[in-house]
Structures are given as structure tokens and as C-alpha cells.
Design a protein around this motif. Sequence first.
Motif, PDB file in Angstrom:
ATOM      1  N   LYS A   6       0.835  -1.192   0.000  1.00 30.59           N
ATOM      2  CA  LYS A   6       0.000   0.000   0.000  1.00 30.59           C
ATOM      3  C   LYS A   6       0.877   1.251   0.000  1.00 30.59           C
ATOM      4  O   LYS A   6       1.812   1.378   0.791  1.00 30.59           O
ATOM      5  CB  LYS A   6      -0.903  -0.014   1.230  1.00 30.59           C
ATOM      6  N   GLU A   7       0.578   2.180  -0.891  1.00 35.10           N
ATOM      7  CA  GLU A   7       1.336   3.426  -0.980  1.00 35.10           C
ATOM      8  C   GLU A   7       0.937   4.349   0.161  1.00 35.10           C
ATOM      9  O   GLU A   7      -0.253   4.557   0.417  1.00 35.10           O
ATOM     10  CB  GLU A   7       1.055   4.100  -2.320  1.00 35.10           C
ATOM     11  N   LYS A   8       1.950   4.900   0.870  1.00 34.91           N
ATOM     12  CA  LYS A   8       1.674   5.781   2.003  1.00 34.91           C
ATOM     13  C   LYS A   8       1.703   7.234   1.556  1.00 34.91           C
ATOM     14  O   LYS A   8       2.426   7.605   0.645  1.00 34.91           O
ATOM     15  CB  LYS A   8       2.692   5.557   3.112  1.00 34.91           C
ATOM     16  N   GLU A   9       0.935   8.035   2.242  1.00 33.34           N
ATOM     17  CA  GLU A   9       0.861   9.456   1.940  1.00 33.34           C
ATOM     18  C   GLU A   9       2.022  10.190   2.623  1.00 33.34           C
ATOM     19  O   GLU A   9       2.308   9.959   3.793  1.00 33.34           O
ATOM     20  CB  GLU A   9      -0.474  10.008   2.446  1.00 33.34           C
ATOM     21  N   PHE A  10       2.699  11.068   1.858  1.00 34.76           N
ATOM     22  CA  PHE A  10       3.808  11.853   2.400  1.00 34.76           C
ATOM     23  C   PHE A  10       3.279  12.840   3.427  1.00 34.76           C
ATOM     24  O   PHE A  10       2.306  13.537   3.177  1.00 34.76           O
ATOM     25  CB  PHE A  10       4.527  12.604   1.278  1.00 34.76           C
ATOM     26  N   ILE A  11       3.923  12.906   4.594  1.00 36.22           N
ATOM     27  CA  ILE A  11       3.484  13.815   5.651  1.00 36.22           C
ATOM     28  C   ILE A  11       4.337  15.081   5.646  1.00 36.22           C
ATOM     29  O   ILE A  11       3.852  16.161   5.366  1.00 36.22           O
ATOM     30  CB  ILE A  11       3.520  13.131   7.034  1.00 36.22           C
ATOM     31  N   GLN A  12       5.614  14.967   5.965  1.00 34.59           N
ATOM     32  CA  GLN A  12       6.527  16.113   5.972  1.00 34.59           C
ATOM     33  C   GLN A  12       7.921  15.633   6.317  1.00 34.59           C
ATOM     34  O   GLN A  12       8.107  14.526   6.782  1.00 34.59           O
ATOM     35  CB  GLN A  12       6.089  17.168   6.978  1.00 34.59           C
ATOM     36  N   TYR A  13       8.890  16.490   6.061  1.00 33.54           N
ATOM     37  CA  TYR A  13      10.244  16.205   6.496  1.00 33.54           C
ATOM     38  C   TYR A  13      10.393  16.624   7.941  1.00 33.54           C
ATOM     39  O   TYR A  13       9.768  17.580   8.380  1.00 33.54           O
ATOM     40  CB  TYR A  13      11.268  16.966   5.649  1.00 33.54           C
ATOM     41  N   ILE A  14      11.249  15.937   8.660  1.00 35.48           N
ATOM     42  CA  ILE A  14      11.522  16.275  10.051  1.00 35.48           C
ATOM     43  C   ILE A  14      12.915  16.883  10.116  1.00 35.48           C
ATOM     44  O   ILE A  14      13.858  16.333   9.554  1.00 35.48           O
ATOM     45  CB  ILE A  14      11.447  15.030  10.953  1.00 35.48           C
ATOM     46  N   GLY A  15      13.066  18.010  10.779  1.00 32.73           N
ATOM     47  CA  GLY A  15      14.378  18.616  10.949  1.00 32.73           C
ATOM     48  C   GLY A  15      14.586  19.828  10.061  1.00 32.73           C
ATOM     49  O   GLY A  15      13.724  20.248   9.302  1.00 32.73           O
ATOM     50  N   ASP A  16      15.761  20.394  10.192  1.00 37.72           N
ATOM     51  CA  ASP A  16      16.142  21.625   9.513  1.00 37.72           C
ATOM     52  C   ASP A  16      16.368  21.367   8.022  1.00 37.72           C
ATOM     53  O   ASP A  16      17.137  20.493   7.647  1.00 37.72           O
ATOM     54  CB  ASP A  16      17.421  22.156  10.162  1.00 37.72           C
ATOM     55  N   TYR A  17      15.719  22.144   7.171  1.00 38.22           N
ATOM     56  CA  TYR A  17      15.852  21.956   5.717  1.00 38.22           C
ATOM     57  C   TYR A  17      17.292  22.157   5.250  1.00 38.22           C
ATOM     58  O   TYR A  17      17.718  21.563   4.263  1.00 38.22           O
ATOM     59  CB  TYR A  17      14.933  22.923   4.958  1.00 38.22           C
ATOM     60  N   ARG A  18      18.060  22.985   5.951  1.00 35.67           N
ATOM     61  CA  ARG A  18      19.442  23.246   5.540  1.00 35.67           C
ATOM     62  C   ARG A  18      20.288  21.985   5.647  1.00 35.67           C
ATOM     63  O   ARG A  18      21.176  21.753   4.833  1.00 35.67           O
ATOM     64  CB  ARG A  18      20.049  24.372   6.371  1.00 35.67           C
ATOM     65  N   VAL A  19      20.002  21.174   6.640  1.00 32.96           N
ATOM     66  CA  VAL A  19      20.705  19.897   6.784  1.00 32.96           C
ATOM     67  C   VAL A  19      20.110  18.885   5.813  1.00 32.96           C
ATOM     68  O   VAL A  19      20.839  18.177   5.112  1.00 32.96           O
ATOM     69  CB  VAL A  19      20.623  19.385   8.236  1.00 32.96           C
ATOM     70  N   HIS A  20      18.801  18.830   5.726  1.00 26.39           N
ATOM     71  CA  HIS A  20      18.137  17.850   4.872  1.00 26.39           C
ATOM     72  C   HIS A  20      18.532  18.027   3.404  1.00 26.39           C
ATOM     73  O   HIS A  20      18.735  17.054   2.686  1.00 26.39           O
ATOM     74  CB  HIS A  20      16.619  17.968   5.020  1.00 26.39           C
ATOM     75  N   ASP A  21      18.634  19.281   2.938  1.00 22.90           N
ATOM     76  CA  ASP A  21      18.962  19.549   1.536  1.00 22.90           C
ATOM     77  C   ASP A  21      20.456  19.755   1.304  1.00 22.90           C
ATOM     78  O   ASP A  21      20.866  20.099   0.200  1.00 22.90           O
ATOM     79  CB  ASP A  21      18.208  20.791   1.046  1.00 22.90           C
ATOM     80  N   GLY A  22      21.264  19.549   2.343  1.00 29.47           N
ATOM     81  CA  GLY A  22      22.706  19.745   2.222  1.00 29.47           C
ATOM     82  C   GLY A  22      23.413  18.565   1.568  1.00 29.47           C
ATOM     83  O   GLY A  22      22.816  17.531   1.296  1.00 29.47           O
ATOM     84  N   VAL A  23      24.709  18.765   1.332  1.00 30.73           N
ATOM     85  CA  VAL A  23      25.546  17.743   0.708  1.00 30.73           C
ATOM     86  C   VAL A  23      26.574  17.256   1.724  1.00 30.73           C
ATOM     87  O   VAL A  23      27.194  18.061   2.430  1.00 30.73           O
ATOM     88  CB  VAL A  23      26.271  18.325  -0.530  1.00 30.73           C
ATOM     89  N   ILE A  24      26.751  15.958   1.819  1.00 27.42           N
ATOM     90  CA  ILE A  24      27.729  15.387   2.743  1.00 27.42           C
ATOM     91  C   ILE A  24      29.128  15.676   2.202  1.00 27.42           C
ATOM     92  O   ILE A  24      29.475  15.271   1.097  1.00 27.42           O
ATOM     93  CB  ILE A  24      27.518  13.872   2.902  1.00 27.42           C
ATOM     94  N   LYS A  25      29.915  16.414   2.983  1.00 26.25           N
ATOM     95  CA  LYS A  25      31.267  16.776   2.570  1.00 26.25           C
ATOM     96  C   LYS A  25      32.313  15.825   3.143  1.00 26.25           C
ATOM     97  O   LYS A  25      33.334  15.575   2.517  1.00 26.25           O
ATOM     98  CB  LYS A  25      31.597  18.217   3.006  1.00 26.25           C
ATOM     99  N   GLU A  26      32.066  15.328   4.346  1.00 22.61           N
ATOM    100  CA  GLU A  26      33.075  14.485   5.001  1.00 22.61           C
ATOM    101  C   GLU A  26      32.409  13.634   6.069  1.00 22.61           C
ATOM    102  O   GLU A  26      31.455  14.063   6.719  1.00 22.61           O
ATOM    103  CB  GLU A  26      34.140  15.365   5.641  1.00 22.61           C
ATOM    104  N   ILE A  27      32.924  12.433   6.261  1.00 23.71           N
ATOM    105  CA  ILE A  27      32.516  11.553   7.358  1.00 23.71           C
ATOM    106  C   ILE A  27      33.789  11.143   8.076  1.00 23.71           C
ATOM    107  O   ILE A  27      34.687  10.563   7.474  1.00 23.71           O
ATOM    108  CB  ILE A  27      31.766  10.314   6.844  1.00 23.71           C
ATOM    109  N   ILE A  28      33.864  11.499   9.360  1.00 21.67           N
ATOM    110  CA  ILE A  28      35.070  11.248  10.147  1.00 21.67           C
ATOM    111  C   ILE A  28      34.721  10.284  11.278  1.00 21.67           C
ATOM    112  O   ILE A  28      33.846  10.569  12.092  1.00 21.67           O
ATOM    113  CB  ILE A  28      35.633  12.563  10.721  1.00 21.67           C
ATOM    114  N   GLU A  29      35.413   9.153  11.312  1.00 21.35           N
ATOM    115  CA  GLU A  29      35.213   8.156  12.363  1.00 21.35           C
ATOM    116  C   GLU A  29      36.330   8.277  13.394  1.00 21.35           C
ATOM    117  O   GLU A  29      37.501   8.219  13.041  1.00 21.35           O
ATOM    118  CB  GLU A  29      35.222   6.754  11.772  1.00 21.35           C
TER     119      GLU A  29
END
Length: 62
Positions: free
Chosen positions: A2-25
Motif C-alpha cells: 500500500k502506498e503511504k501518503e507523504f506527511i513532511q520532512y523532520i528537521g532543519d531543511y538546511r541539513v536535509h537539503d545539504g551535501v555530505i562533505k566528510e565523514i570522520i570516524e
Amino acid sequence: MKEKEFIQYIGDYRVHDGVIKEIIEIEESVEVLIKSLDNELFKLIFNGVKEIKANKAKGRMN
């Protein structure tokens, strides 16, 4: 499936629409650097990390 209805994004749009530059472990911590569309740099820190599953995440939009 069953297809679910989109509700909304959670969190800050600047992070959600951002680009991952680095991952440091560092031991059980992971720092993720994200650059927003407005060229702001965000650092997200995750502590107590046991495992990371990523597939060429650097350069991808969130």
C-alpha cells in the motif's frame, strides 16, 4: 504494498537539503560535515556508534 501518503520532512531543511562533505570516524564517534545550499557548514556528531553502513555517501545530497 500500500502506498503511504507523504506527511513532511523532520528537521532543519538546511541539513536535509545539504551535501555530505566528510565523514570522520573517531573510535565510537562519527562526525558528519554537511554543506547547505546556502554554503553553511554543519557538523553532526554521533556518539556510541557501533557500525556504519554507507555507500559512497560523500558528495551526496541528504
